[in-house]
Structures are given as structure tokens and as C-alpha cells.
Design a protein around this motif. Sequence first.
Motif, PDB file in Angstrom:
ATOM      1  N   LEU A 157       0.831  -1.198   0.000  1.00 53.08           N
ATOM      2  CA  LEU A 157       0.000   0.000   0.000  1.00 53.08           C
ATOM      3  C   LEU A 157       0.867   1.249   0.000  1.00 53.08           C
ATOM      4  O   LEU A 157       2.021   1.241   0.440  1.00 53.08           O
ATOM      5  CB  LEU A 157      -0.902  -0.003   1.248  1.00 53.08           C
ATOM      6  N   GLU A 158       0.309   2.342  -0.507  1.00 52.48           N
ATOM      7  CA  GLU A 158       1.066   3.587  -0.523  1.00 52.48           C
ATOM      8  C   GLU A 158       1.450   4.006   0.888  1.00 52.48           C
ATOM      9  O   GLU A 158       2.495   4.589   1.105  1.00 52.48           O
ATOM     10  CB  GLU A 158       0.222   4.684  -1.176  1.00 52.48           C
ATOM     11  N   GLY A 160     -10.470  -8.763  16.525  1.00 58.07           N
ATOM     12  CA  GLY A 160     -11.259  -7.558  16.739  1.00 58.07           C
ATOM     13  C   GLY A 160     -11.474  -6.814  15.429  1.00 58.07           C
ATOM     14  O   GLY A 160     -10.706  -6.960  14.479  1.00 58.07           O
ATOM     15  N   SER A 161     -12.507  -5.982  15.386  1.00 62.75           N
ATOM     16  CA  SER A 161     -12.843  -5.277  14.142  1.00 62.75           C
ATOM     17  C   SER A 161     -11.772  -4.278  13.735  1.00 62.75           C
ATOM     18  O   SER A 161     -11.605  -3.985  12.547  1.00 62.75           O
ATOM     19  CB  SER A 161     -14.183  -4.563  14.312  1.00 62.75           C
ATOM     20  N   THR A 162     -11.016  -3.763  14.710  1.00 62.31           N
ATOM     21  CA  THR A 162      -9.955  -2.797  14.399  1.00 62.31           C
ATOM     22  C   THR A 162      -8.566  -3.316  14.762  1.00 62.31           C
ATOM     23  O   THR A 162      -7.606  -2.550  14.763  1.00 62.31           O
ATOM     24  CB  THR A 162     -10.216  -1.467  15.132  1.00 62.31           C
ATOM     25  N   GLU A 174      -5.627   3.218   9.540  1.00 58.77           N
ATOM     26  CA  GLU A 174      -6.091   3.834   8.296  1.00 58.77           C
ATOM     27  C   GLU A 174      -6.577   2.809   7.273  1.00 58.77           C
ATOM     28  O   GLU A 174      -7.259   3.177   6.311  1.00 58.77           O
ATOM     29  CB  GLU A 174      -4.968   4.672   7.685  1.00 58.77           C
ATOM     30  N   ASN A 175      -6.228   1.546   7.467  1.00 59.36           N
ATOM     31  CA  ASN A 175      -6.575   0.502   6.495  1.00 59.36           C
ATOM     32  C   ASN A 175      -7.198  -0.703   7.192  1.00 59.36           C
ATOM     33  O   ASN A 175      -6.598  -1.779   7.274  1.00 59.36           O
ATOM     34  CB  ASN A 175      -5.332   0.061   5.724  1.00 59.36           C
ATOM     35  N   PRO A 176      -8.414  -0.567   7.706  1.00 63.12           N
ATOM     36  CA  PRO A 176      -9.064  -1.715   8.369  1.00 63.12           C
ATOM     37  C   PRO A 176      -9.341  -2.873   7.412  1.00 63.12           C
ATOM     38  O   PRO A 176      -9.581  -3.997   7.855  1.00 63.12           O
ATOM     39  CB  PRO A 176     -10.371  -1.118   8.900  1.00 63.12           C
ATOM     40  N   ASP A 177      -9.261  -2.591   6.097  1.00 61.38           N
ATOM     41  CA  ASP A 177      -9.485  -3.661   5.129  1.00 61.38           C
ATOM     42  C   ASP A 177      -8.386  -4.718   5.181  1.00 61.38           C
ATOM     43  O   ASP A 177      -8.576  -5.836   4.678  1.00 61.38           O
ATOM     44  CB  ASP A 177      -9.581  -3.086   3.710  1.00 61.38           C
ATOM     45  N   LEU A 178      -7.230  -4.376   5.774  1.00 57.21           N
ATOM     46  CA  LEU A 178      -6.177  -5.380   5.959  1.00 57.21           C
ATOM     47  C   LEU A 178      -6.680  -6.531   6.824  1.00 57.21           C
ATOM     48  O   LEU A 178      -6.400  -7.704   6.545  1.00 57.21           O
ATOM     49  CB  LEU A 178      -4.937  -4.743   6.597  1.00 57.21           C
ATOM     50  N   ILE A 179      -7.403  -6.194   7.898  1.00 53.46           N
ATOM     51  CA  ILE A 179      -7.933  -7.232   8.796  1.00 53.46           C
ATOM     52  C   ILE A 179      -9.012  -8.039   8.088  1.00 53.46           C
ATOM     53  O   ILE A 179      -9.089  -9.267   8.237  1.00 53.46           O
ATOM     54  CB  ILE A 179      -8.485  -6.590  10.081  1.00 53.46           C
ATOM     55  N   ALA A 209      -1.393 -10.580   2.813  1.00 54.02           N
ATOM     56  CA  ALA A 209      -0.734 -10.394   1.517  1.00 54.02           C
ATOM     57  C   ALA A 209      -0.758 -11.652   0.658  1.00 54.02           C
ATOM     58  O   ALA A 209      -0.366 -11.598  -0.507  1.00 54.02           O
ATOM     59  CB  ALA A 209       0.714  -9.941   1.740  1.00 54.02           C
ATOM     60  N   HIS A 210      -1.196 -12.773   1.196  1.00 55.41           N
ATOM     61  CA  HIS A 210      -1.315 -13.981   0.379  1.00 55.41           C
ATOM     62  C   HIS A 210      -2.462 -13.806  -0.618  1.00 55.41           C
ATOM     63  O   HIS A 210      -3.525 -13.291  -0.275  1.00 55.41           O
ATOM     64  CB  HIS A 210      -1.593 -15.209   1.254  1.00 55.41           C
ATOM     65  N   THR A 211      -2.216 -14.272  -1.829  1.00 58.57           N
ATOM     66  CA  THR A 211      -3.276 -14.251  -2.834  1.00 58.57           C
ATOM     67  C   THR A 211      -4.078 -15.548  -2.751  1.00 58.57           C
ATOM     68  O   THR A 211      -3.655 -16.525  -2.105  1.00 58.57           O
ATOM     69  CB  THR A 211      -2.678 -14.103  -4.238  1.00 58.57           C
ATOM     70  N   GLU A 212      -5.220 -15.560  -3.413  1.00 56.73           N
ATOM     71  CA  GLU A 212      -6.031 -16.771  -3.411  1.00 56.73           C
ATOM     72  C   GLU A 212      -5.286 -17.934  -4.060  1.00 56.73           C
ATOM     73  O   GLU A 212      -5.386 -19.085  -3.602  1.00 56.73           O
ATOM     74  CB  GLU A 212      -7.347 -16.529  -4.146  1.00 56.73           C
ATOM     75  N   SER A 213      -4.500 -17.640  -5.094  1.00 56.32           N
ATOM     76  CA  SER A 213      -3.720 -18.702  -5.743  1.00 56.32           C
ATOM     77  C   SER A 213      -2.661 -19.253  -4.800  1.00 56.32           C
ATOM     78  O   SER A 213      -2.362 -20.457  -4.824  1.00 56.32           O
ATOM     79  CB  SER A 213      -3.065 -18.177  -7.020  1.00 56.32           C
TER      80      SER A 213
END
Length: 490
Positions: free
Chosen positions: A129-130, A297-299, A372-377, A465-469
Motif C-alpha cells: 500500500l502507498e 477484533g474489528s480494528t 487507516e486501512n481496516p481492510d487489511l484485517i 498479503a497472500h493471494t487466493e492462488s
Amino acid sequence: MAASVTDIVNTAVDWVTSAFEVPLARAVVFGVHIGGHWFVEVVLLVVIIFLLSQKSYKPPKRPLTKKEIDELCDEWVPESLIPHPTEEMQCEPPVLESAAGPHTVINGKEVVNFTSANYLGLIGHEKLLESMQLSQESCTAALNKYGVGSCGPRGFYGTIDVHLDCEARIAKFLGTPDSILYSYGLSTMFSAIPAFCKKRDIIVVDEGVHWGIQNGLYLSRSTIVHFRHNDMESLQNTLEKVTVENKRAKKLRRYIVVEAVYQNSGQIAPLDEIIRLKEKYRFRVLLDESNSFGVLGSTGRGLTEFFGVPTEKIDIITAAMGHALATEGGFCTGSTRVIDHQRLSSSGYVFSASLPPYLASAAITAIDVLEENPDLIVKLKENIAVLWQELSDIKYLSIASNPLSPIVFLRLENSTGSLKNDLHLLEDIADRMLNEDSVFIVASKRSTLDKCRLPVGIRLFVSAAHTESDLLKASESLKRAAASVLAGSS
């Protein structure tokens, strides 16, 4: 002929008997008639007393000759400084030739890496991420400003402003009054525990805790009582037994020590039930959040957020920063009184050089990235669910970890009955996956110092950081390797 021999023997016996009885046959001592056998027994007693009273024989003292000294030196074999290395000790693990991200390089070959606790994927990924670039800039700026190391403990001119900033940032993130930094993750646990737990204190601990906690328990010299792994009924029975049978228990300090996510099983501790038992039996709780901080946890605030338990109900919270935060060191957080006590009496804090400033700066930035990036969780949880689903039908192995744990832990369905043989089979699976499919996993190998009572298994650290593949490749490879290695041994 036989009759004549018998007569001769009887005559001889009568003669010997009369020989002993004649001298004292008519002797009377204090009204007691003394026979010949008494005479013999008295003589033997006198001889025994005489021998016991004599000094033992000692050879004459003289100095050894040079030849004798040389012969003794040649014959002497010193005791080995270390045990003789076994085959297991001589085994060398693979060496990484790049960053320990979701993909790494071993022996010049790129492999998918499931051995690093890089839960949020903050290191080694090509599409970072940036905001992660800001982390790199932060580390570079810290290196330029502070250099690499501090060259001193915190109490002796080793405290740098970025250390205080990091402690404040962690306390703010977790909602606690204060926190303290340690320069090494494991030293956090085996320094914080002896700082509070002393001789004659009682510690009730899960039988599956990792070695860092085990070492802290040993250094504390407290009375250690184990309960069955993640079994709340066993914990309650143990607390009941400790408080009822020990009359002095109410006058002693008493602790419950658990991990949020157990490194040796991937299980998640039921914190709500632990708090209920803590308050019922009046114990203190020490919680290690090394594998839950930044994950549950959510955060990402850990097990307390996951169960909705206020942090003030946990007396001591520790965590290593080498997992989700992708830096190094550790921290302990809690009340101001708990933190101030460690600044004076925690060996890992008082006597170790402080955390390199650029690592403290990296930890601050990593927490900023997490907020700043809760989408990581969210991505991490999705990856865990994918791997769980793909491994749900695996043969010869069973998943022992919690479905929400970032550590996917698999054990043998049918153990050989020998820890050594079980580990050998699991390592064969790991080697086959690395050599044939370029998938890097690890068996839960333990050192001779580790006294964990749980079965060994295969441990996969899932990353955001693992991809589905990557996940599909790992699950297919593990199924194939397990069937190949374990089919013949079942």
C-alpha cells in the motif's frame, strides 16, 4: 561302612562341643549359667569392638612423580561442555535470501512463504500500500536522525524521544493509561512475569503456552500449577483446588497466565470466561497478545476487543511487535502503576540496550497503517476462511486451530505414539512441499528447553498479503504431500 562314618562325625562334634563348654561349663555369673556358646559370642564381640576402634589404613603420603602425573593426565577424559549432538540437532533449516514476505527466495528459488507471522502483509509484498511507503520513509528518516542503535539501557541514557512516542501511541491505540517498550519480543514475557511474580506466589497457567512464557515462569520461582489446554472446566477446578486446599492462598499473590492465540495450537482463549473465573476466585490475569494484536477484533486491538472485555479488567497485557507490526521488540501495557514498576524491576528493560529508534518509528507507522486501512484485517480473515475451507477435507491430518486464528495448526489424526516419530513424519511433509511444489511451511519443532505438553503439528501463518492462488497452491500441495507420506504409515 556308613555307620562307622556316622560314628566318627558324631564323636568329632561331641569333642568340639566339650572343648568349648569345659572352660565355662560350671561358671555362674549373677545366677546365670554360662555355656560354651556364650564364651564364643563374647570373644567375637570383643574382636569386633577392637577392629572398629582401629584407625583405617592410610598409605604414606608422598608427592606424585612427574611420570605419574603425566599418566593421570593422559587417562583423564573431561566431561563434555555440551551434550553430544544428535541427528536432529545437526539439521539446518532453509536460509531465506530475501524478505520474509508472502513470497521469499530459498536456494535461488522463489517459494510461497507460510512460515512468517507477517499477518498484515506489511513486509516483502510487491504491491504494498502507498501508506507502507510512508513506513519506509519513516524508517529512513529515523536512521538518518538517530542512527542504528541506542548503545544504552533505557535508564542509562538509552531513552530516545521516539521510544516515548511509541509507548504513547500503543497506549492510545489500546486505550490503556501507559505502556513500556522492550527491545526483544521474547524478553517481554520472561521479564514482565518475574517482575511481578515472586517466590511462593501461585501461577495457574495453560499447559500449552510458548517457551517465552515458560521461561518467565521458571525465572519467577513461583509455585506453578497447570490446567488442561484451553479447558475452562479444568481451569475452574484448578482455581477451586488452589484456593480451598491452600490455607494461605488468600494471603498470596495469585495469577492466571494465558495466550490470546496459542502459538502451539492456534486456539483462541475464551477471555470472557477467564475474566468471570478471575473475578470469582480473585486472581490477576496476565495475557499475551503476541499473535492477536493487529489481528483479532474489528480494528485489530486484540482479544479484549474481540470479546468486548474492557482492557482495565486485564492486569497485564504483553505482546511481541515482530508479528502483525512487522518490526521488532515488544511491549507491556496497563495501568501506570504496573508500567512504572517494570521500569525499576524488569530485567529486560533495566539491563538491555533499548529498542533501536528506527524500529520504534516503524512500529508507530505500522499502527497508523492499521488504523487507516481496516481492510487489511478483513482481507486476513478472508484468507483464513479460504485456507480453512480448502483444508477441511484433508486426509490423515486434522485442523486443531480456531477458524478465526491466523495460525492454521494441523495435527496427525493417528499419532505414532512417539513425539520424535511424529515430528519426523511432519518434517517429511514440509520437505516434500518445499522441494516439489515450492511451498514453504514448518513443523512445530521444539527445542530441548521447551516443555510444552501439546502434540506437535504443522503450522501455517496466514497473511493478508497472500493471494487466493497462494492459498490454493498451499492446500493442494499439503493434501498431496500428506497422502504420500502418511498413507504408508497409517
